[in-house]
Scaffold this motif. Sequence first.
Motif, PDB file in Angstrom:
ATOM      1  N   GLU A  56      10.093 -21.725 -83.285  1.00  0.00           N
ATOM      2  CA  GLU A  56      10.520 -21.764 -84.676  1.00  0.00           C
ATOM      3  C   GLU A  56      12.028 -21.614 -84.810  1.00  0.00           C
ATOM      4  N   ALA A  57      12.687 -20.955 -83.854  1.00  0.00           N
ATOM      5  CA  ALA A  57      14.135 -20.807 -83.925  1.00  0.00           C
ATOM      6  C   ALA A  57      14.813 -22.169 -83.899  1.00  0.00           C
ATOM      7  N   ALA A  58      14.313 -23.069 -83.034  1.00  0.00           N
ATOM      8  CA  ALA A  58      14.861 -24.414 -82.988  1.00  0.00           C
ATOM      9  C   ALA A  58      14.579 -25.167 -84.276  1.00  0.00           C
ATOM     10  N   ASP A  59      13.385 -24.982 -84.846  1.00  0.00           N
ATOM     11  CA  ASP A  59      13.061 -25.646 -86.109  1.00  0.00           C
ATOM     12  C   ASP A  59      14.018 -25.203 -87.203  1.00  0.00           C
ATOM     13  N   ALA A  60      14.326 -23.911 -87.253  1.00  0.00           N
ATOM     14  CA  ALA A  60      15.261 -23.400 -88.248  1.00  0.00           C
ATOM     15  C   ALA A  60      16.646 -23.984 -88.032  1.00  0.00           C
ATOM     16  N   ASP A  73      26.371 -28.077 -83.114  1.00  0.00           N
ATOM     17  CA  ASP A  73      25.109 -28.423 -83.777  1.00  0.00           C
ATOM     18  C   ASP A  73      24.007 -28.696 -82.759  1.00  0.00           C
ATOM     19  N   GLY A  74      24.389 -29.268 -81.618  1.00  0.00           N
ATOM     20  CA  GLY A  74      23.394 -29.516 -80.584  1.00  0.00           C
ATOM     21  C   GLY A  74      22.761 -28.221 -80.096  1.00  0.00           C
ATOM     22  N   PHE A  75      23.581 -27.180 -79.928  1.00  0.00           N
ATOM     23  CA  PHE A  75      23.045 -25.878 -79.529  1.00  0.00           C
ATOM     24  C   PHE A  75      22.221 -25.260 -80.658  1.00  0.00           C
ATOM     25  N   ALA A  76      22.729 -25.374 -81.893  1.00  0.00           N
ATOM     26  CA  ALA A  76      22.009 -24.788 -83.028  1.00  0.00           C
ATOM     27  C   ALA A  76      20.638 -25.441 -83.208  1.00  0.00           C
ATOM     28  N   ARG A  77      20.551 -26.728 -82.986  1.00  0.00           N
ATOM     29  CA  ARG A  77      19.269 -27.426 -83.130  1.00  0.00           C
ATOM     30  C   ARG A  77      18.241 -26.921 -82.129  1.00  0.00           C
ATOM     31  N   ARG A  78      18.706 -26.364 -81.012  1.00  0.00           N
ATOM     32  CA  ARG A  78      17.795 -25.815 -79.999  1.00  0.00           C
ATOM     33  C   ARG A  78      17.596 -24.310 -80.174  1.00  0.00           C
ATOM     34  N   GLY A  79      18.152 -23.746 -81.252  1.00  0.00           N
ATOM     35  CA  GLY A  79      18.003 -22.328 -81.495  1.00  0.00           C
ATOM     36  C   GLY A  79      18.953 -21.457 -80.702  1.00  0.00           C
ATOM     37  N   GLN A  80      19.976 -22.052 -80.069  1.00  0.00           N
ATOM     38  CA  GLN A  80      20.947 -21.294 -79.270  1.00  0.00           C
ATOM     39  C   GLN A  80      22.160 -20.978 -80.149  1.00  0.00           C
ATOM     40  N   LEU A 113      29.751 -21.915 -88.534  1.00  0.00           N
ATOM     41  CA  LEU A 113      29.865 -20.618 -87.855  1.00  0.00           C
ATOM     42  C   LEU A 113      29.124 -19.540 -88.632  1.00  0.00           C
ATOM     43  N   ALA A 114      29.304 -19.529 -89.949  1.00  0.00           N
ATOM     44  CA  ALA A 114      28.615 -18.530 -90.769  1.00  0.00           C
ATOM     45  C   ALA A 114      27.104 -18.626 -90.601  1.00  0.00           C
ATOM     46  N   ASN A 115      26.577 -19.840 -90.653  1.00  0.00           N
ATOM     47  CA  ASN A 115      25.132 -20.029 -90.490  1.00  0.00           C
ATOM     48  C   ASN A 115      24.663 -19.600 -89.108  1.00  0.00           C
ATOM     49  N   ALA A 116      25.451 -19.935 -88.081  1.00  0.00           N
ATOM     50  CA  ALA A 116      25.068 -19.562 -86.713  1.00  0.00           C
ATOM     51  C   ALA A 116      25.051 -18.040 -86.553  1.00  0.00           C
ATOM     52  N   LEU A 117      26.021 -17.370 -87.158  1.00  0.00           N
ATOM     53  CA  LEU A 117      26.073 -15.902 -87.056  1.00  0.00           C
ATOM     54  C   LEU A 117      24.885 -15.259 -87.767  1.00  0.00           C
TER      55      LEU A 117
END
Length: 209
Positions: free
Chosen positions: A60-64, A89-96, A121-125
């Motif tokens: 689900e982390a990757a889905d988010a 974004d590539g890392f964020a799409r995988r939940g990293q 950055l804000a969203n990733a944090l």
Amino acid sequence: MTFLPIILLAAVAFVVAVFVLRLPRTGWALFGAALLFGLAGYALQGSPGQAGAPKAAIPEAADAGVALVEARRELFGPAPPSRFVTVADGFARRGQFADAAGILRASLEKNPGDAEAWLALANALVENAEGQLTPAAVFAFGKAEQVDPESPGPGFFLGVALINSGRPVEARQLWADMLARAPADAPWRAGLKERLDRLDVLIAQMGTR
């Protein structure tokens, strides 16, 4: 009390489905019933008191991450982001999200005027903190708004983070202020108004007004 984290997780799942993934209102009851059914099953068969064991990352982390990236990109139009944001974004799409944040910090040291990088950055944090609005994320949201005060992105995603942090009334005030200042022909106005209406329903159901 051992069931409290499970209940909170279900509440966060409902909020994300409604406000981030834009679940239609007609599906609220069905989705809520599914969550309640899952909670009931866990109450009957779960063992929250037992010691935990290491396990793989939750899909689900990757889905988010995918949903967040796509929602952010919609607000910035067809112009592509910087190559650093694209890689992050590539890392964020995988939940990293920690890796994504590291890339974005390095990018912003070179180009602090990149509003989309600040918002990413804000969203990733926030996601790396499991949905909690940390001081570092608040700072990044503020920088994104400072660099591009006309963009609805910082206010919208800050509102989502406030909701996920258990502060829906503050999110409502933020979004209402955005609507009051928005031009009548702003393309994002109708979407934000719809989310604000849904938030009003949620707040009324929670009895927090």
